[in-house]
Design an enzyme around this catalytic site. Structure first.
Site, PDB file in Angstrom:
ATOM      1  N   TYR A 266      78.297  -7.030  10.002  1.00 21.74           N
ATOM      2  CA  TYR A 266      77.384  -6.159   9.269  1.00 21.74           C
ATOM      3  C   TYR A 266      76.985  -4.975  10.148  1.00 21.74           C
ATOM      4  O   TYR A 266      76.547  -5.149  11.282  1.00 21.74           O
ATOM      5  CB  TYR A 266      76.145  -6.936   8.819  1.00 21.74           C
ATOM      6  CG  TYR A 266      76.382  -7.674   7.523  1.00 21.74           C
ATOM      7  CD1 TYR A 266      75.962  -7.141   6.312  1.00 21.74           C
ATOM      8  CD2 TYR A 266      77.063  -8.890   7.508  1.00 21.74           C
ATOM      9  CE1 TYR A 266      76.203  -7.805   5.111  1.00 21.74           C
ATOM     10  CE2 TYR A 266      77.317  -9.559   6.316  1.00 21.74           C
ATOM     11  CZ  TYR A 266      76.885  -9.006   5.123  1.00 21.74           C
ATOM     12  OH  TYR A 266      77.136  -9.654   3.949  1.00 21.74           O
TER      13      TYR A 266
ATOM     14  N   ARG B  86      77.915 -18.399   4.180  1.00 24.22           N
ATOM     15  CA  ARG B  86      79.284 -18.519   4.686  1.00 24.22           C
ATOM     16  C   ARG B  86      79.426 -17.655   5.934  1.00 24.22           C
ATOM     17  O   ARG B  86      78.547 -16.856   6.250  1.00 24.22           O
ATOM     18  CB  ARG B  86      80.300 -18.051   3.634  1.00 24.22           C
ATOM     19  CG  ARG B  86      80.239 -16.566   3.300  1.00 24.22           C
ATOM     20  CD  ARG B  86      81.174 -16.191   2.164  1.00 24.22           C
ATOM     21  NE  ARG B  86      81.236 -14.772   1.891  1.00 24.22           N
ATOM     22  CZ  ARG B  86      80.333 -14.101   1.171  1.00 24.22           C
ATOM     23  NH1 ARG B  86      79.290 -14.743   0.666  1.00 24.22           N
ATOM     24  NH2 ARG B  86      80.469 -12.794   0.968  1.00 24.22           N
TER      25      ARG B  86
END
Length: 217
Positions: A89, A81
């Site tokens: 991140y 996704r």
């Protein structure tokens, strides 16, 4: 100054008698049905210096908003996704091969290094700590590591050596990245390198248990 990675001795985790785990049949089945091509979870060796220094496969590069993850059936990296929250991140993220956690997934690892790397590559990492995490009521701990071949980070040996703000960023990312999905994540206090070694060793032992049972059948 902390010793270079070349000088770090392999840490031997004391083995204690452990009650044989109750094996999950679905997990066992997924590990015994193997595709014809190489599978990064099962075919890549963890390395001779595990649980301190080990190979890991990077699924998600630093700075990505795309949640790549291992497709257990094919061994390929798939797009799971795009993150719902406006976050990326903070470091390269992936898994440790030939490990298995209680959630039937390989052990997760966040690798701190200078550069983002491509999804699907593997590198040597050195565990420096453990981030205990609860994801929707279930344990989903993360190993915090540094790249063992990055000259800027390879000398780190324990999470306490990182700047406090770096740890605050990591904590905040995992606390926030699922909020817009209405999923609750709780991050507990970071634990030292010894806790990471124990967690990795446990996941190695659990993986080996499943492999032996698969061969027995």
């Amino acid at each position: 100054m902390a010793p270079a990675v070349e000088a770090v001795n392999k840490v031997k985790v004391a083995s204690t008698p452990v009650k044989a785990p109750v094996l999950n049949e679905k997990t066992l089945s997924s590990m015994t049905r193997r595709p014809g091509s190489a599978h990064s979870w099962h075919d890549l060796e963890i390395g001779p210096d595990a649980p301190t220094i080990f190979n890991c496969v990077i699924e998600i590069p630093r700075g990505s908003k795309v949640k790549y993850e291992l497709d257990k059936k094919t061994g390929l990296i798939m797009v799971d996704r795009v993150l719902y929250s406006s976050v990326v991140y903070p470091h390269n993220y992936g898994f440790i091969p030939r490990t298995l956690c209680d959630d039937s997934d390989p052990m997760d690892v966040l690798v701190i290094m200078q550069e983002p790397v491509v999804p699907g590559c593997f590198l040597r990492a050195k565990a420096i700590g453990l981030m205990p995490m609860i994801d929707q009521g279930e344990a989903d701990d993360k190993i915090i590591a540094v790249c063992a071949d990055d000259p800027e980070y390879k000398h780190f040996n324990d999470i306490k050596e990182l700047p406090p703000h770096r740890l605050a960023e990591i904590r905040r990312f995992f606390e926030d990245y699922k909020k817009n999905e209405n999923k609750e994540v709780a991050v507990n206090d970071f634990l030292p390198a010894t806790a990471a070694y124990e967690a990795i060793q446990h996941s190695m032992d659990l993986y080996a248990t499943y492999v032996v049972e698969g061969l027995r059948r």
